[in-house]
Design an enzyme around this catalytic site. Structure first.
Site, PDB file in Angstrom:
ATOM      1  N   HIS A 149      -7.209  -8.052  -2.216  1.00 42.08           N
ATOM      2  CA  HIS A 149      -6.202  -9.091  -2.010  1.00 42.08           C
ATOM      3  C   HIS A 149      -6.729 -10.141  -1.045  1.00 42.08           C
ATOM      4  CE1 HIS A 149      -2.208 -10.869  -1.878  1.00 42.08           C
ATOM      5  NE2 HIS A 149      -2.335 -10.950  -0.556  1.00 42.08           N
ATOM      6  N   SER A 150      -6.577 -11.410  -1.410  1.00 39.45           N
ATOM      7  CA  SER A 150      -6.959 -12.548  -0.591  1.00 39.45           C
ATOM      8  C   SER A 150      -8.448 -12.448  -0.229  1.00 39.45           C
ATOM      9  CB  SER A 150      -6.058 -12.634   0.638  1.00 39.45           C
ATOM     10  OG  SER A 150      -6.009 -13.949   1.129  1.00 39.45           O
ATOM     11  N   MET A 151      -8.812 -12.307   1.038  1.00 43.61           N
ATOM     12  CA  MET A 151     -10.228 -12.135   1.379  1.00 43.61           C
ATOM     13  C   MET A 151     -10.835 -10.973   0.602  1.00 43.61           C
ATOM     14  SD  MET A 151     -11.990 -11.094   5.045  1.00 43.61           S
ATOM     15  CE  MET A 151     -11.480  -9.369   4.895  1.00 43.61           C
TER      16      MET A 151
END
Length: 273
Positions: free
Chosen positions: A89-91
């Protein structure tokens, strides 16, 4: 000796598909602590703990994406003997993508599926000002903008002093990342987004689909940037549906995901991006 990369049990004789999960900036493997109980029998969840957080608090956090991708490839090389997938998720989504390319470059088995969540496509330039070397007050202000961090944590000066090195490393990892064009992956790709995510607009998600020549799709769920927690049941059910076709056929209980909603996990780490 316990393998420090694995938050829970190290993979052994998983009968289904191994799902290695990577955290968002400022987060830790505990973000996925409920997933093992929520996932169906054919999905075996293995959250990965990065240096400088969680059980690896005393280690130096890694601030460059190529380095963490290499380290993860080393850590996972002995656990790719069964079907496996990557989720981030995200990074964590960006790390999962570069890890897949690193594994391909080493000639190691590729994941049966890549799941990227809440992350802008890697070939898009970052639009926010770099803050990894900014004064503490600016880093804290960025966390307030990103959301997902309880106010009481942001106001705890002692705790923030402990967490800032890992946060700065994560922001550095994102802000110094340089995308290098390569042939598209040959791995099926699912991209998750939140319909109210102010950080990653839908057009930044669609461009992910060009990163593979295999089947790909975009799944938009209710929620803001941390829909990963608020829509966890939908996320896990979507993953389970995608992996049921590649689970070993002799697994007696391989079925489509049935996940129940839960609240966001509590963690001493701060969600970033």
């Amino acid at each position: 000796m316990r393998n420090r990369w694995f938050y829970q049990a190290e993979p052994q004789d998983d009968a289904g598909v191994r799902l290695f999960c990577l955290p968002y900036a400022g987060g830790s493997a505990s973000a996925y602590r409920t997933w093992r109980d929520l996932a169906p029998d054919h999905v075996h969840v293995h959250p990965l703990e990065l240096p400088g957080r969680g059980a690896r608090w005393g280690e130096t956090p890694v601030s460059k994406l190529p380095l963490i991708a290499d380290m993860l490839a080393d850590a996972l090389a002995g656990h790719l003997d069964r079907p496996y997938a990557l989720f981030g998720h995200s990074m964590g989504g960006l790390i999962a993508f570069e890890l897949t390319r690193t594994l391909r470059g080493r000639g190691l088995p590729q994941p049966v599926h890549l799941f990227v969540s809440g992350s802008a496509a890697p070939d898009l330039p970052r639009t926010r000002q770099p803050i990894h070397a900014a004064p503490d007050v600016d880093v804290l202000e960025e966390l307030r903008f990103l959301g997902g961090t309880p106010t009481e944590l942001l106001n705890d000066a002692g705790l923030m002093e402990l967490l800032l090195p890992a946060l700065r490393a994560d922001f550095s990892l994102l802000e110094t990342y340089q995308y290098h064009a390569q042939p598209p992956l040959t791995v099926p790709l699912t991209v998750f987004g939140g319909n109210a995510d102010a950080l990653v607009a839908s057009e930044k998600l669609h461009r992910w689909l060009r990163q593979t020549s295999a089947a790909s799709r975009l799944v938009v769920l209710p929620g803001e940037h941390f829909f990963l927690h608020s829509a966890v049941a939908d996320v896990i059910a979507t993953i389970a549906d995608a992996l049921v076709a590649v689970a070993p056929k002799d697994l007696p209980h391989a079925h489509r995901g049935v996940a129940r909603p839960v609240g966001p996990p509590r963690s001493p780490s701060l969600p970033g991006t």
